[in-house]
Design a protein around this motif. Structure first.
Motif, short mmCIF file in Angstrom:
data_model
loop_
_atom_site.label_atom_id
_atom_site.label_comp_id
_atom_site.label_asym_id
_atom_site.label_seq_id
_atom_site.Cartn_x
_atom_site.Cartn_y
_atom_site.Cartn_z
N GLU A 266 0.86 -1.20 0.00
CA GLU A 266 0.00 0.00 0.00
C GLU A 266 0.89 1.25 0.00
OE1 GLU A 266 -3.51 0.65 0.05
OE2 GLU A 266 -2.56 2.61 -0.28
N LYS A 267 0.59 2.17 -0.94
CA LYS A 267 1.43 3.37 -1.05
C LYS A 267 0.97 4.48 -0.12
CE LYS A 267 2.18 2.90 -5.92
NZ LYS A 267 2.35 3.46 -7.19
N ASP A 268 -0.33 4.49 0.18
CA ASP A 268 -0.86 5.52 1.06
C ASP A 268 -0.55 5.12 2.51
OD1 ASP A 268 -2.27 7.24 2.62
OD2 ASP A 268 -4.20 6.96 1.61
N LEU A 269 0.54 5.67 3.02
CA LEU A 269 1.04 5.21 4.31
C LEU A 269 0.11 5.58 5.47
CD1 LEU A 269 4.90 5.74 3.97
CD2 LEU A 269 3.52 3.74 3.42
N MET A 315 13.78 -3.66 5.71
CA MET A 315 15.19 -3.54 5.31
C MET A 315 15.50 -4.43 4.10
SD MET A 315 18.50 -4.11 7.75
CE MET A 315 18.23 -5.83 8.14
N ARG A 316 14.89 -5.63 4.06
CA ARG A 316 15.14 -6.54 2.92
C ARG A 316 14.57 -5.96 1.63
NH1 ARG A 316 12.70 -12.17 4.10
NH2 ARG A 316 13.62 -12.61 2.08
N PHE A 317 13.39 -5.36 1.70
CA PHE A 317 12.81 -4.75 0.49
C PHE A 317 13.69 -3.59 0.02
CE2 PHE A 317 8.26 -6.22 1.75
CZ PHE A 317 8.30 -7.28 0.86
N LEU A 318 14.17 -2.80 0.97
CA LEU A 318 15.00 -1.65 0.60
C LEU A 318 16.34 -2.13 0.03
CD1 LEU A 318 14.89 1.41 0.58
CD2 LEU A 318 16.04 1.43 2.79
N ASP A 319 16.88 -3.15 0.64
CA ASP A 319 18.13 -3.77 0.18
C ASP A 319 17.97 -4.18 -1.29
OD1 ASP A 319 19.77 -6.26 -0.37
OD2 ASP A 319 20.59 -5.76 1.60
N SER A 331 6.19 -5.61 -9.78
CA SER A 331 5.26 -5.34 -10.88
C SER A 331 5.50 -3.98 -11.50
CB SER A 331 3.81 -5.37 -10.41
OG SER A 331 3.57 -6.47 -9.61
N TYR A 332 6.28 -3.13 -10.83
CA TYR A 332 6.60 -1.81 -11.39
C TYR A 332 7.92 -1.33 -10.76
CZ TYR A 332 4.31 -0.28 -7.06
OH TYR A 332 3.96 -0.12 -5.75
N PRO A 333 8.56 -0.31 -11.34
CA PRO A 333 9.94 0.03 -10.94
C PRO A 333 10.16 0.34 -9.45
CG PRO A 333 9.38 1.13 -13.00
CD PRO A 333 8.13 0.46 -12.53
N THR A 334 9.21 1.00 -8.79
CA THR A 334 9.47 1.33 -7.38
C THR A 334 8.70 0.42 -6.41
OG1 THR A 334 7.74 3.00 -7.49
CG2 THR A 334 10.00 3.78 -7.83
N HIS A 335 8.35 -0.75 -6.89
CA HIS A 335 7.54 -1.67 -6.07
C HIS A 335 8.24 -2.00 -4.74
CE1 HIS A 335 4.39 -5.13 -6.48
NE2 HIS A 335 4.28 -4.47 -5.35
N ASN A 336 9.51 -2.37 -4.83
CA ASN A 336 10.25 -2.71 -3.60
C ASN A 336 10.41 -1.51 -2.68
OD1 ASN A 336 10.83 -5.48 -3.52
ND2 ASN A 336 12.39 -5.25 -5.13
N LEU A 337 10.56 -0.33 -3.26
CA LEU A 337 10.68 0.88 -2.45
C LEU A 337 9.37 1.12 -1.69
CD1 LEU A 337 12.16 3.45 -1.58
CD2 LEU A 337 11.30 4.56 -3.65
N ASP A 338 8.24 0.98 -2.38
CA ASP A 338 6.94 1.16 -1.72
C ASP A 338 6.74 0.14 -0.61
OD1 ASP A 338 6.33 3.30 -3.33
OD2 ASP A 338 5.22 2.11 -4.80
N ARG A 339 7.13 -1.10 -0.89
CA ARG A 339 7.00 -2.13 0.14
C ARG A 339 7.86 -1.79 1.35
NH1 ARG A 339 8.28 -6.73 -4.25
NH2 ARG A 339 6.21 -7.54 -4.71
N ALA A 340 9.07 -1.30 1.09
CA ALA A 340 9.99 -0.96 2.19
C ALA A 340 9.41 0.17 3.04
CB ALA A 340 11.36 -0.54 1.62
N LYS A 341 8.91 1.21 2.39
CA LYS A 341 8.35 2.34 3.14
C LYS A 341 7.15 1.89 3.96
CE LYS A 341 9.74 6.21 0.21
NZ LYS A 341 9.33 7.13 -0.82
#
Ligand code: GN1
Ligand code: MG
Length: 395
Positions: A266-269, A315-319, A331-341
């Motif tokens: 979810e992107k809406d934190l 931390m693993r998603f950001l890594d 599924s998209y370029p910043t998917h792991n970043l969104d998961r990490a946040k």
């Protein structure tokens, strides 16, 4: 959609496990972040066919060895107690040469029986079902009582060794191979700030203060099968990461995935927080099932494990984001970043709600009639709860 070419390839794989002339349909099963999965439908039965991601599972035979040992053990227990071994445990389908894996064009494939009238849910929002999930995670420990942990291989070494993962993370940050570090300075600072608390559970295991157990290590809701009619939990599935570990990993990971008010990406934190009803439900189910098995020291660390497992996955998603998305499917370029946040926000929420969560655990311990020694004080040696780390990250 499966292309014709892909279907042909899949049928070639199927041939190793089943009578391919009887295959009615092949469809893709979505959901997991690692392996490729397909549902094979035959007139009377269904199977799950999976291509193992060997970038993640470097030792596929070691992995299958672990799954086979654990499921054989559980199956014997289930048969002994008069229950149905077709439903209570995963059943591996061997190749026509009795192997657990078929190697086709350098790909590693395995097959398991698909359990009918059963459903796995990506997300749960009913506390009763999450209670059931807690019960089945506790039951897994009961079923494996008497199983020797040394039979198992460390198929992904240091899987829940957060301090080890932190060292890897630091190397990735230093390397900055995709030039992404500049985007995530705040997230990196937060992880660094909490890093002194990362080694605590593994140290408890090493010092023999808590038992080394056989654990599932990936207890997210989608890895539990529920009876479609009764909504009772049937068994844990996706045993890929079954290894030596601590019940604290399975507890923390389950709450991380199942007691959040939002999905993992979810992107809406503002939507991401802790659902305390779910925390209560799972904890009750697991502790009721583990009375007489779980130790006071384990109970005293339940909250800590919840926070730590959430931080670890963040931390693993950001890594992986910094490393160019090589590990988790995206599924998209910043998917792991969104998961990490998302996971780092969830971590803040857990720390903020620590008093409530501590009360929930304490009350359950009392309600279930555990001995006095199971009650604990809300100061924690790990640091997550000490004055040093008062209410999450303050920069
Ligand atoms: C991965 O394969 P899957 O989706 O069940 C990962 C887990 C994470 C999870 C997060 C082997 O599990 O550790 O908690 O994603 N599995 C592996 O959703 O790394
Ligand atoms: Mg998995």
């Amino acid at each position: 959609m499966i292309t014709l070419e892909k279907k042909e390839h899949l049928l070639k794989v199927c041939k190793e496990f089943v009578d391919v002339s009887k295959v009615v349909e092949i469809s893709e099963l979505k959901g997991g972040h690692i392996n490729e999965s397909y549902l094979i439908t035959m007139p009377e039965v269904e199977y799950t066919l999976q291509k193992i991601n060997t970038h993640v599972f470097r030792s596929p035979y070691g992995m299958m060895h672990n799954i086979q040992e654990v499921t054989d053990f559980i199956r014997k227990k289930i048969v002994y107690t008069g229950l149905n071994p077709q439903r209570g445990v995963l059943n591996i389908v061997l190749t026509r040469y009795d192997q657990t894996l078929a190697i086709i064009e350098d790909e590693y494939w395995r097959c398991t029986q698909f359990i009918n009238n059963a459903t796995a849910y990506e997300r749960l929002d009913d506390p009763e079902m999450f209670y059931e999930m807690g019960r089945i995670v506790g039951d897994f420990q009961g079923l494996l009582d008497g199983f020797h942990t040394r039979i198992l291989e460390d198929t992904i070494p240091h899987f829940h060794d957060t301090a080890y993962r932190y060292d890897h993370f630091l190397q990735i940050v230093k390397l900055d191979s995709c030039d992404r570090v500049k985007e995530v300075k705040e997230e990196i600072a937060k992880i660094k700030y909490f890093s002194p608390c990362f080694s605590y559970i593994n140290k408890l295991i090493e010092d023999k203060e808590i038992p080394r157990r056989v654990t599932h290590n990936d207890t997210k809701p989608s890895n539990v099968l529920f009876d479609s009619k009764t909504k009772k939990a049937i068994c844990l599935i996706d045993l890929d990461t079954v290894m030596k570990g601590s019940i604290l990993f399975d507890y923390g990971d389950a709450l991380r995935g199942g007691a959040s008010t939002a999905k993992e990406d979810e992107k809406d934190l503002s939507k991401v927080t802790v659902d305390l009803r779910m925390v209560e439900a799972f904890t009750k189910g697991m502790l009721a099932e583990m009375k007489g098995i779980i130790t006071p020291k384990e109970v005293a660390n339940l909250f800590y494990a919840y926070a730590l497992m959430t931080m670890e996955l963040g931390m693993r998603f950001l890594d992986d984001y910094l490393d160019g998305d090589k590990y988790f499917k995206t599924s998209y370029p910043t998917h792991n970043l969104d998961r990490a946040k998302n996971q780092l926000k969830l971590f803040d929420e857990i720390i903020d709600k620590r008093k409530e969560i501590f009360d929930i655990i304490n009350n359950i311990v009392i309600e279930l009639g555990f001995d006095k020694e199971f009650r604990f004080v809300d100061k924690h040696p790990s640091g997550f709860l000490n004055d040093k780390f008062p209410t999450g990250f303050k920069g």
